[in-house]
Design an enzyme around this catalytic site. Structure first.
Site, short mmCIF file in Angstrom:
data_model
loop_
_atom_site.label_atom_id
_atom_site.label_comp_id
_atom_site.label_asym_id
_atom_site.label_seq_id
_atom_site.Cartn_x
_atom_site.Cartn_y
_atom_site.Cartn_z
N ASP A 89 64.66 52.26 10.25
CA ASP A 89 63.44 53.06 10.18
C ASP A 89 63.37 54.21 11.16
O ASP A 89 62.49 55.07 11.06
CB ASP A 89 62.21 52.15 10.38
N THR A 142 67.55 49.38 13.61
CA THR A 142 66.61 49.38 12.48
C THR A 142 66.83 50.65 11.69
O THR A 142 67.07 51.70 12.27
CB THR A 142 65.13 49.31 12.94
N ARG A 161 62.63 35.64 11.49
CA ARG A 161 61.36 35.80 12.20
C ARG A 161 61.06 34.50 12.92
O ARG A 161 61.44 33.43 12.48
CB ARG A 161 60.24 36.10 11.20
N CYS A 162 60.36 34.60 14.04
CA CYS A 162 60.13 33.39 14.82
C CYS A 162 58.76 33.41 15.51
O CYS A 162 58.65 33.84 16.67
CB CYS A 162 61.25 33.22 15.84
N ASP A 196 61.11 46.98 17.21
CA ASP A 196 59.92 46.83 18.02
C ASP A 196 59.62 45.38 18.42
O ASP A 196 59.44 45.07 19.59
CB ASP A 196 58.77 47.36 17.15
N SER A 239 64.09 69.97 -13.75
CA SER A 239 63.77 68.60 -13.37
C SER A 239 63.42 68.59 -11.89
O SER A 239 63.78 69.50 -11.17
CB SER A 239 64.94 67.67 -13.64
N ASP A 287 62.26 54.41 14.12
CA ASP A 287 60.88 54.50 14.60
C ASP A 287 60.72 53.99 16.03
O ASP A 287 59.65 53.54 16.39
CB ASP A 287 59.96 53.73 13.65
N GLY A 291 64.39 42.81 11.00
CA GLY A 291 65.11 43.28 9.81
C GLY A 291 66.50 43.72 10.19
O GLY A 291 66.71 44.31 11.25
N ARG A 315 57.29 52.07 5.93
CA ARG A 315 55.91 51.64 5.80
C ARG A 315 55.01 52.45 6.73
O ARG A 315 53.91 52.87 6.36
CB ARG A 315 55.80 50.16 6.16
#
Lengths: 327, 327, 327, 327
Positions: B131, B129, B75-76, B106, B219, B133, B14, B175
């Site tokens: 993320d 990335t 992607r591969c 990763d 709110s 992570d 990504g 995710r």
């Protein structure tokens, strides 16, 4: 254990994005520990005049994302006198404030140290200034936001630069240090950076530009910190133009817009962590300190140490990188 | 001393803001050391297909400020086969590439490790990335930009929230980890944050909201990471609505716009430092590593260690702070 | 000549960027004519409950640039009853309000018309809604800001789209009309736009995408208005995916962030001109009208005419242009 | 019916956001009609040097959202000579170009008119300049984006202004007309606006500021157009300071960043409609005209009429409104 019942919080000196987020964190962390909070308006001036207001959780609603400081800020020569500080202390005592959190820069910290020693009142300082020029922290509140503001300006100038053969001079804040100039220069991809710490002569600058010109750069950006020794951005531009006339030269002076804007995510997180930490430090009995981030850890440094080490050191490696990037 | 003559650089997985800035830094640092650079397009797919292009200084002009990746990404699955990697190596050899810089997450790192071991080719990885992570770095490239994107969205929702009694659910990326949810939740001043790492039941969430309601909040905003265990943001919203009907509920799903945008100053600086460091590490003979920032220092970790420690740990203190801020 | 001594101003219905700028203009224009202003909070609900506050020049300082509405807004079924309107009128009379400026959409205007006729109180309406679905004006307040918000999101998605082969579906506001979808679709360069007014079947959409695919587009964006007849963006995405599996499909739902944000220059100017005009119309004795911009001229239309012509017409030429742009 | 087979498109003069969007619209509309398109680089200079490139649909992918101009721009004194124009025409003929679309300002239009008359080549002009100073259109391309850029800067300055008692002077573009100053001044809520068209003496300015001070404004913003008659923003600031010393004064000079930035939704739509219209006008046999928007309608004006009416008229009503808003 602490017996703090009421914390006074104030901002002083030049404002910086993230100050509001820090105020909010101080208020909510204190309330979490059942400590009351007094907002002291207009810094030391408001302390002397008793311009106080009780702050509850709702008082700091919807300020996280706002630039400036809801507590306002002002310069206060009177606080430098013992009489001024006496008045301030009387007000503080009357209001039942038994600890302080001060948000600001060098001058703010100096005032806090003197006051704290004189009247034995615990104080924790939070570094809030876009200049990133304080000892004891890798980053001050507002620096990241200011950098983002500057690179947005540079990006816009680059759009137009791509269309013409032009040499742009952009003056950024930094009277005594070149932090913003260096960071924004690297992040903005400037061809040259003029810093107070590094006495770049006009001839050296022209050499850099000549090299860039030979590499067929169609436009170039020179970042000039306010405190550059060549006498201001207009002077730099004029002197370059005299010897390097290939390009049309244009000047932008960003000025105070660098102090404003909604704080970046980085500054909001940093402010929140620092405000939270400052209150907890006071509760742990630590006092006369300044909060900082070192690496990814929030820590504190004694005001004495912080103020003794005024000399801010520029990131030398980043300076080297900035030169390599202009190959 | 190194005898590297040509470095191949690619992005994979990504995309993330800052990848272009890292590519630029790799190219210019290599050129500075008189090393040539080949751009490998579309990650491992392009490596297998020989989709290569020589990169010179001008090739990476004006990409510093751009989101996405100029080298594209794909992607591969074929690269997971020995046959695929054989083809890739043949192309690499033919092109005279004797070291690699891989930018991604990763999966990118795993591919780099296997390839590097199999064909004894030096590789340095850069964590790119949104993320956040990956092991071995406090921050991955793109995380700061993504947080800024999310808080801009939250700030806008808050504008409208101030006008009505509403409960907003905002789904953000994540995710497997709640980094963006936590950071953007704290920086955006969300009333509740739903993370994959912390199994908040709907009833707990409703308790939090009831408390906020009692404090007269007009709110509220709930941040929900994609990977939250309650079955998606619509499900969370629906189940809350069943039991907590005071508010009108509204859902936003930010989706892929979180991956885009011009990189923040923080990400551009980080990318530039990491790209510079990656090339220098290869020249120093370090290999099979991943670049990271720990505190304010750029360091490297072996790929073996980085990939063994997949478990990313959420910042527990920030989680606590997020709760205190909602007092 | 008018004998208006006090104007009541309120916002009602969904909020929109520019409402605050309009409130400011109403207040300052009235004060300029020595007319007093009462702020009526929470629309018709506040009118019924007497939630009023005197507004002076400083009351509207620093709101020009803020999203949302400082007067808040609420739905109010009670105002649809004669009893509710009676209570509202009693409050209005008690407060000495002898004219009204209402800022909002269709429902707001309908309420204003009924009330004005029933109690013979002069009223001027200002079209404030991001939906651009009101008769008598080329543009409603907030529409331009919402379009800018949507294209910023699309631009970010495009950054990431450039890196992969992906098909993005972006749901934008517009239950009954496709104004935002059409404008933001053209301004964002979307490959297809799904509007409530134009019943595009899934098969037609797929045909469009097939053509784009043949032209080697590496990624595509489909804008879907909320009110599209195919059953929502997820449904559209799912059905496209069944027959058109070349691409990875991703969904974003922008939701209420489209209602927020600092108003654009266009909306601030429009709001200021409309607020200024509304007060002057009341002073000129015009009443029961709605303010609009037609071309570059601010005009008024009677509420009767405006409400009779609910059918908003989509800009057919722009629709044609959107198709030509996707060649 | 037209027999145009190939259109040449170019940008000239100062660049403006939206130029790329206009180029894209010209290219795609022409292709839609099976007309080929040649991109002429660097305006008249490239025309003289034959710096041409065939443009297909993909050539203008992903430029809609970009500032600047992909065709670049340059000044070209040689085109003012018959010899220069002869060379240009020879290149045009050689390339098979039988009609032109010129995007730019006054100088661009003058060149187009002379050239078109001399060589009988059909030309349509598109007004692309942030200055909004062309006859025949309510708005020029880039004006809306520039206004948004300026108000973002003003908003940031206001953040910091709220914290201190300060007087800010912001210089904006506009050598000969005060369009940006007026629009951005109203949209930014400036306390005073200094325009070339309105000879505000320093004393008048100070009177305005005195009034504001009496109303307890804690900070004020004065917008100064480049072309203001008082000798530049620094001079204005200095002379105000001499007589009005209550405030700390600060200066920002926005400069060329006002020309850059991703075009606003308004400018992208306008550019797309104008580009589409320009090509269709050529096909309808209209020539030697300039495209404009009057109200909400795209129209054309003959170059003769457009260039005769150089006098741009400031929106007097908006000037009045700006004063009323400062009550």
């Amino acid at each position: 254990m602490s017996t703090i019942k009421r914390i006074g919080v104030y901002t002083s000196g030049g404002d910086a994005p993230g100050m509001n987020a820090a105020i909010r964190a101080v208020v909510r962390t204190a309330l979490f520990h059942n400590i009351k909070v007094t907002g002291i308006y207009r810094g030391y001036e408001g302390m002397i005049e008793g311009d106080f207001k009780d702050l509850v959780s709702r008082s700091v609603s919807s300020i996280l994302q706002k630039g400036g400081t809801m507590l306002k800020s002002a310069r206060c020569p009177e606080f430098r006198t013992p009489e001024g500080r006496k008045k301030a202390f009387d007000n503080i005592q009357k209001a039942g404030i038994d600890a302080l959190v001060a948000i600001g820069g060098d001058g703010t910290f100096t005032g806090a140290k003197v006051f704290s020693e004189e009247y034995n009142i615990p104080v924790m300082c939070i570094p809030g200034t876009i200049d990133n020029d304080l000892y004891g922290t890798d980053f001050t509140l507002g620096f990241d936001t200011a950098n983002n503001t500057v690179i947005e300006a540079i990006d816009k100038i680059k759009d137009t630069a791509a269309s013409h053969n032009r040499l742009f001079f952009v003056e950024v804040m930094g009277r005594d240090n070149g932090s913003i100039a260096l960071y924004a220069g690297v992040a903005g991809g400037a061809e040259a950076i003029m810093l107070p710490e590094k006495d770049t002569a006009i001839d050296e600058l022209i050499d850099l530009l000549e090299v860039a010109k030979e590499r067929n750069k169609t436009s170039m950006i020179v970042i000039v910190a306010e405190g550059d020794k060549n006498g201001g951005v207009y002077n730099v531009a004029k002197r370059v133009k005299e010897k390097f006339d290939f390009y049309d030269t244009k000047v932008s002076i960003l000025g105070h817009l660098q102090r404003g804007g909604s704080p970046s995510s980085f500054d909001r997180i940093l402010a929140t962590r620092m405000g939270y930490f400052a209150v907890n430090e006071l509760l742990r009995g630590n006092t006369n300190g300044t909060v900082g981030i070192r690496g990814s850890k929030i820590t504190s440094t004694s005001l004495e140490e912080a103020l003794k080490n005024k000399e801010f050191k520029l990131d030398e490696e980043l300076l080297t990188i900035s030169e390599v990037m202009n190959i």
